[in-house]
Design an enzyme around this catalytic site. Sequence first.
Site, PDB file in Angstrom:
ATOM      1  N   GLY A 228       0.835  -1.205   0.000  1.00  0.00           N
ATOM      2  CA  GLY A 228       0.000   0.000   0.000  1.00  0.00           C
ATOM      3  C   GLY A 228       0.866   1.250   0.000  1.00  0.00           C
ATOM      4  O   GLY A 228       2.059   1.181  -0.286  1.00  0.00           O
ATOM      5  N   ASN A 229       0.267   2.383   0.302  1.00  0.00           N
ATOM      6  CA  ASN A 229       1.064   3.606   0.442  1.00  0.00           C
ATOM      7  C   ASN A 229       0.394   4.506   1.467  1.00  0.00           C
ATOM      8  O   ASN A 229      -0.655   4.168   2.010  1.00  0.00           O
ATOM      9  CB  ASN A 229       1.244   4.305  -0.912  1.00  0.00           C
ATOM     10  CG  ASN A 229      -0.066   4.763  -1.501  1.00  0.00           C
ATOM     11  OD1 ASN A 229      -0.745   5.619  -0.946  1.00  0.00           O
ATOM     12  ND2 ASN A 229      -0.460   4.170  -2.626  1.00  0.00           N
ATOM     13  N   ARG A 230       1.000   5.650   1.736  1.00  0.00           N
ATOM     14  CA  ARG A 230       0.574   6.454   2.884  1.00  0.00           C
ATOM     15  C   ARG A 230      -0.533   7.463   2.582  1.00  0.00           C
ATOM     16  O   ARG A 230      -0.854   8.296   3.421  1.00  0.00           O
ATOM     17  CB  ARG A 230       1.796   7.171   3.466  1.00  0.00           C
ATOM     18  CG  ARG A 230       2.752   6.177   4.114  1.00  0.00           C
ATOM     19  CD  ARG A 230       4.058   6.833   4.507  1.00  0.00           C
ATOM     20  NE  ARG A 230       3.842   8.005   5.336  1.00  0.00           N
ATOM     21  CZ  ARG A 230       4.816   8.812   5.744  1.00  0.00           C
ATOM     22  NH1 ARG A 230       6.054   8.549   5.384  1.00  0.00           N
ATOM     23  NH2 ARG A 230       4.556   9.850   6.499  1.00  0.00           N
ATOM     24  N   SER A 231      -1.143   7.375   1.414  1.00  0.00           N
ATOM     25  CA  SER A 231      -2.206   8.347   1.124  1.00  0.00           C
ATOM     26  C   SER A 231      -3.387   8.140   2.077  1.00  0.00           C
ATOM     27  O   SER A 231      -3.876   7.027   2.244  1.00  0.00           O
ATOM     28  CB  SER A 231      -2.679   8.190  -0.328  1.00  0.00           C
ATOM     29  OG  SER A 231      -3.839   8.970  -0.524  1.00  0.00           O
ATOM     30  N   ALA A 294      -3.222   8.009  -4.991  1.00  0.00           N
ATOM     31  CA  ALA A 294      -1.855   7.488  -5.086  1.00  0.00           C
ATOM     32  C   ALA A 294      -1.991   6.029  -5.533  1.00  0.00           C
ATOM     33  O   ALA A 294      -2.155   5.130  -4.702  1.00  0.00           O
ATOM     34  CB  ALA A 294      -1.155   7.613  -3.754  1.00  0.00           C
TER      35      ALA A 294
END
Length: 417
Positions: A228-231, A294
């Site tokens: 995943g990512n931090r958005s 993102a």
Amino acid sequence: MTATRNAPPLQGKRLLLCIGGGIAAYKALELVRRLREAGAQVQVAMTAGAQQFVTPLSFQALSGLPVRTSLWDSAAEQAMGHIELARWADRVVIAPATADLLARLAHGLADDLVATLCLATTAPLTVAPAMNHRMWLHPATQANLQTLRQRGVQVIGPVDGPLAEGESGPGRLSEPEAIVAALVQAGEDIGDEAAPAFAPSGELLAGQRVLISAGPTYEDLDPVRYLGNRSSGKMGYALAAAAAAQGAQVVLVSGPVSLATPPGVERIDVRSAAQMREAVLAAMPADIYIGAAAVADYTPVKVAAQKIKKSGQSLTLEFVRTPDILAEVAAQTQSLKLVVGFAAETHDIERYARAKLTDKRLDLIIANQVGVADGGFESDQNAATAYWADGERVFPATSKTRLAEQLLELIAQRLQA
Ligand code: PMT
């Protein structure tokens, strides 16, 4: 009814809290406690399923009021009939809202006390869904949610994470604090029948259909892990709220986040880049597309059917490129008047942003710096520079809410250019 300064944020609000039949019903006990701390009067009603998980007595102890469990309880009906109860509420909150309950609400059934109360009330309705992630992602559930959202129902969560069945995915009930915060945010509408669910602050985008992507995407590696990512989705949600406030018809395709849907916005929840692409393309045609999500650039070649076990000292996974949703949308010329991308960069911001503007054939790109404390991912603040073929504009650091309003003003101007 407006809370006075320094009073608890839900002071005097009459909340009818309906409990659906899911394991997350136990979290609703904490929710009652927090709502009362926030100053609300809480009347609880439970479905038959909910009573399999938590007893009415527990809710009675925390709410300080007898709990309603049946349409056919003559003693309770004599004290306050269900129609009277439906009228009493300033807002009806369903937490947890099961797939079954959402379906019954979407179809206007009145086959138990909770469904009847929801049909009989004119108060605004908030639902906080919780269920197995496959049930959540099922097209029937998503269609029911869309129907409810179109009726102005506020939807809080669910959030992504471990589920009761040992699986993981979107389906966990939002935390009680997050539900209270979302209710406080919607507080202006509570108890004020004259207040519209959404008050446009302008007409800059009246008549325009605006499609916005927001939040992260999660690429599953196995049944318990994902990339995943931090958005957080804050930037994209602020844009959706600002576009709706300017009179646009807004569709928000959202990755997994724990944010409330802005009023007047139709929201479609997705998890992976592939699902986001599918949802975005299905929501076309639109006049304006804004890619604030993102999106993962790579996804695993295959998702392991079982948990990947520890073996050697290192692990190699193979990834393939995801389709570029923004570029694909920009290539569709039929209806689109403006395609806006975001560029999340750590360095050489203008060079990379302008390259994306050209390569993806965009009308406008909003570059923001990521990897800094007060801006980019997760933060409530952001700064940005907008670039278009023959111009640019700098937007100094401010709240994402304010930045979104300023960006929408620029977008409305570029529409006329
Ligand atoms: O969500 P927040 O916590 O509020 O953070 C906001 C934000 C930093 C995520 C947001 O402001 C932002 O910059 N969003 C774009 C993030 C991104 O993926 O940037 P990028 O430079 O990697 O991608 C460029 C553009 O292509 C973006 O519009 C992206 O949505 C799009 N893209 C990327 C890959 C892909 N497969 N499909 C796409 O559509």
